[in-house]
Design a protein around this motif. Structure first.
Motif, PDB file in Angstrom:
ATOM      1  N   ASN A 188      66.175  80.095  12.568  1.00  0.00           N
ATOM      2  CA  ASN A 188      66.689  79.119  13.770  1.00  0.00           C
ATOM      3  C   ASN A 188      66.297  78.075  14.268  1.00  0.00           C
ATOM      4  N   LEU A 189      64.647  77.834  13.930  1.00  0.00           N
ATOM      5  CA  LEU A 189      63.920  76.839  14.037  1.00  0.00           C
ATOM      6  C   LEU A 189      63.598  75.589  13.094  1.00  0.00           C
ATOM      7  N   GLN A 190      63.973  76.032  11.885  1.00  0.00           N
ATOM      8  CA  GLN A 190      63.410  75.094  10.850  1.00  0.00           C
ATOM      9  C   GLN A 190      63.882  73.642  11.159  1.00  0.00           C
ATOM     10  N   THR A 191      65.000  73.370  11.269  1.00  0.00           N
ATOM     11  CA  THR A 191      65.593  71.767  11.460  1.00  0.00           C
ATOM     12  C   THR A 191      65.313  71.287  12.761  1.00  0.00           C
ATOM     13  N   THR A 192      65.018  72.085  13.846  1.00  0.00           N
ATOM     14  CA  THR A 192      64.734  71.805  15.197  1.00  0.00           C
ATOM     15  C   THR A 192      63.539  71.216  15.149  1.00  0.00           C
ATOM     16  N   MET A 193      62.657  72.003  14.711  1.00  0.00           N
ATOM     17  CA  MET A 193      61.074  71.768  14.394  1.00  0.00           C
ATOM     18  C   MET A 193      60.652  70.807  13.352  1.00  0.00           C
ATOM     19  N   ALA A 194      61.550  70.340  12.577  1.00  0.00           N
ATOM     20  CA  ALA A 194      61.045  69.750  11.459  1.00  0.00           C
ATOM     21  C   ALA A 194      60.229  68.500  11.602  1.00  0.00           C
ATOM     22  N   GLU A 195      60.665  67.362  12.466  1.00  0.00           N
ATOM     23  CA  GLU A 195      60.079  66.379  12.733  1.00  0.00           C
ATOM     24  C   GLU A 195      58.497  66.585  13.446  1.00  0.00           C
TER      25      GLU A 195
ATOM     26  N   ALA B 236      56.861  69.381  12.750  1.00  0.00           N
ATOM     27  CA  ALA B 236      55.979  69.827  11.609  1.00  0.00           C
ATOM     28  C   ALA B 236      55.475  68.966  10.844  1.00  0.00           C
ATOM     29  N   GLU B 237      56.159  67.792  10.768  1.00  0.00           N
ATOM     30  CA  GLU B 237      55.438  66.796   9.613  1.00  0.00           C
ATOM     31  C   GLU B 237      54.591  65.625  10.191  1.00  0.00           C
ATOM     32  N   TYR B 238      54.717  65.515  11.751  1.00  0.00           N
ATOM     33  CA  TYR B 238      53.936  64.820  12.293  1.00  0.00           C
ATOM     34  C   TYR B 238      52.454  65.272  12.441  1.00  0.00           C
ATOM     35  N   ASN B 239      51.425  64.332  11.902  1.00  0.00           N
ATOM     36  CA  ASN B 239      50.054  64.183  11.931  1.00  0.00           C
ATOM     37  C   ASN B 239      49.354  65.737  11.364  1.00  0.00           C
ATOM     38  N   VAL B 240      49.909  66.016  10.295  1.00  0.00           N
ATOM     39  CA  VAL B 240      49.308  67.327   9.789  1.00  0.00           C
ATOM     40  C   VAL B 240      48.257  67.018   9.189  1.00  0.00           C
ATOM     41  N   LYS B 241      47.134  67.765   9.181  1.00  0.00           N
ATOM     42  CA  LYS B 241      45.817  67.884   8.690  1.00  0.00           C
ATOM     43  C   LYS B 241      45.924  67.996   7.047  1.00  0.00           C
TER      44      LYS B 241
ATOM     45  N   GLY C  81      61.855  68.948   4.124  1.00  0.00           N
ATOM     46  CA  GLY C  81      62.673  68.469   5.232  1.00  0.00           C
ATOM     47  C   GLY C  81      62.988  69.413   6.392  1.00  0.00           C
ATOM     48  N   LYS C  82      62.165  70.505   6.370  1.00  0.00           N
ATOM     49  CA  LYS C  82      62.338  71.771   7.243  1.00  0.00           C
ATOM     50  C   LYS C  82      60.849  71.954   7.736  1.00  0.00           C
ATOM     51  N   ALA C  83      60.854  72.701   8.945  1.00  0.00           N
ATOM     52  CA  ALA C  83      59.669  73.554   9.391  1.00  0.00           C
ATOM     53  C   ALA C  83      59.786  74.882   9.070  1.00  0.00           C
ATOM     54  N   VAL C  84      58.822  75.324   8.176  1.00  0.00           N
ATOM     55  CA  VAL C  84      59.022  76.872   7.409  1.00  0.00           C
ATOM     56  C   VAL C  84      57.699  77.614   8.067  1.00  0.00           C
ATOM     57  N   CYS C  85      58.105  78.562   8.444  1.00  0.00           N
ATOM     58  CA  CYS C  85      57.045  79.533   9.123  1.00  0.00           C
ATOM     59  C   CYS C  85      56.700  80.301   8.040  1.00  0.00           C
ATOM     60  N   ILE C  86      55.329  79.785   7.514  1.00  0.00           N
ATOM     61  CA  ILE C  86      54.823  80.662   6.482  1.00  0.00           C
ATOM     62  C   ILE C  86      53.795  81.839   6.798  1.00  0.00           C
ATOM     63  N   TYR C  87      53.554  82.102   7.948  1.00  0.00           N
ATOM     64  CA  TYR C  87      52.900  83.229   8.591  1.00  0.00           C
ATOM     65  C   TYR C  87      52.981  83.475   9.986  1.00  0.00           C
ATOM     66  N   GLY C  88      53.136  84.729  10.438  1.00  0.00           N
ATOM     67  CA  GLY C  88      53.275  85.234  11.924  1.00  0.00           C
ATOM     68  C   GLY C  88      52.420  86.380  11.846  1.00  0.00           C
TER      69      GLY C  88
ATOM     70  N   LYS D 176      55.665  64.104  23.048  1.00  0.00           N
ATOM     71  CA  LYS D 176      56.364  63.472  22.238  1.00  0.00           C
ATOM     72  C   LYS D 176      57.572  64.309  21.558  1.00  0.00           C
ATOM     73  N   PHE D 177      57.199  65.567  21.437  1.00  0.00           N
ATOM     74  CA  PHE D 177      58.276  66.710  20.953  1.00  0.00           C
ATOM     75  C   PHE D 177      58.596  67.730  21.919  1.00  0.00           C
ATOM     76  N   MET D 178      59.066  67.115  23.029  1.00  0.00           N
ATOM     77  CA  MET D 178      59.277  68.152  24.223  1.00  0.00           C
ATOM     78  C   MET D 178      60.611  69.016  23.723  1.00  0.00           C
ATOM     79  N   GLU D 179      61.383  68.227  23.298  1.00  0.00           N
ATOM     80  CA  GLU D 179      62.696  69.154  23.155  1.00  0.00           C
ATOM     81  C   GLU D 179      62.633  70.110  21.875  1.00  0.00           C
ATOM     82  N   PRO D 180      61.850  69.993  20.802  1.00  0.00           N
ATOM     83  CA  PRO D 180      61.657  71.074  19.981  1.00  0.00           C
ATOM     84  C   PRO D 180      60.606  72.010  20.583  1.00  0.00           C
ATOM     85  N   PHE D 181      59.716  71.608  21.256  1.00  0.00           N
ATOM     86  CA  PHE D 181      58.939  72.487  22.164  1.00  0.00           C
ATOM     87  C   PHE D 181      59.672  73.465  22.965  1.00  0.00           C
ATOM     88  N   LYS D 182      60.572  72.896  23.583  1.00  0.00           N
ATOM     89  CA  LYS D 182      61.408  73.831  24.586  1.00  0.00           C
ATOM     90  C   LYS D 182      62.189  74.742  23.721  1.00  0.00           C
TER      91      LYS D 182
END
Length: 163
Positions: free
Chosen positions: A41-48, A50-55, A85-92, A141-147
């Protein structure tokens, strides 16, 4: 004979309901299921985000969170990697990352309010309902995905028992 059949049915249903009981909210088991929810449900919503400022040394971002009302405080985490192009959860699961990008905690009442989307005027109520450690600039900056992340916390079935 009839009493034995009824008793057997009742016992069978009781054991079945135990096996389908929801995991404690924000437990490692529940967080694994939340990771699955994220990937559906969140891969597309959180993609931007997830890409921002990754160490680069990590290659993913970590969000840790816990319930303030439960003692001891047991942090859980999701690790999110930007892939194709997606935010993939790799661990929970249990919190293990010594350097998470975000750590959040709140009372159960406030978590539930946030999970219902009760953010207040322009989302400003979010920061008053939870304690948040990490880049507030990035969060704003990413308030909507955070919501969407916060609302998602209420979408995976859970029990109110502490982890």
């Amino acid at each position: 004979m009839y009493k034995k059949a009824v008793l057997g049915t009742v016992l069978s249903l009781s054991f079945m309901s135990l096996s389908f009981a929801a995991d404690p909210w924000m437990s490692p088991e529940w967080t694994k299921k939340f990771c699955d929810y994220w990937n559906q449900n969140l891969q597309t919503t959180m993609a931007e985000w997830a890409e921002y400022n990754v160490k680069k040394e990590k290659g993913y971002k970590t969000i840790q969170f816990y319930r303030q009302d439960c003692n001891p405080h047991k942090k859980v985490e999701v690790r999110i990697k930007y892939e194709n192009g997606k935010a993939v959860c790799i661990y929970g699961g249990e919190a293990k990352d010594p350097n998470p990008e975000f750590v959040m905690y709140a009372t159960d009442q406030n978590w539930k309010s946030l999970a219902k989307g009760e953010f207040g005027f322009m989302g400003m109520g979010i920061m008053s309902k939870m304690t948040f450690q990490g880049s507030k600039v990035e969060a704003m900056k990413f308030m909507e995905p955070f919501k969407a992340f916060l609302i998602g916390l209420g979408k995976v079935p859970y029990s109110d028992s502490c982890p």
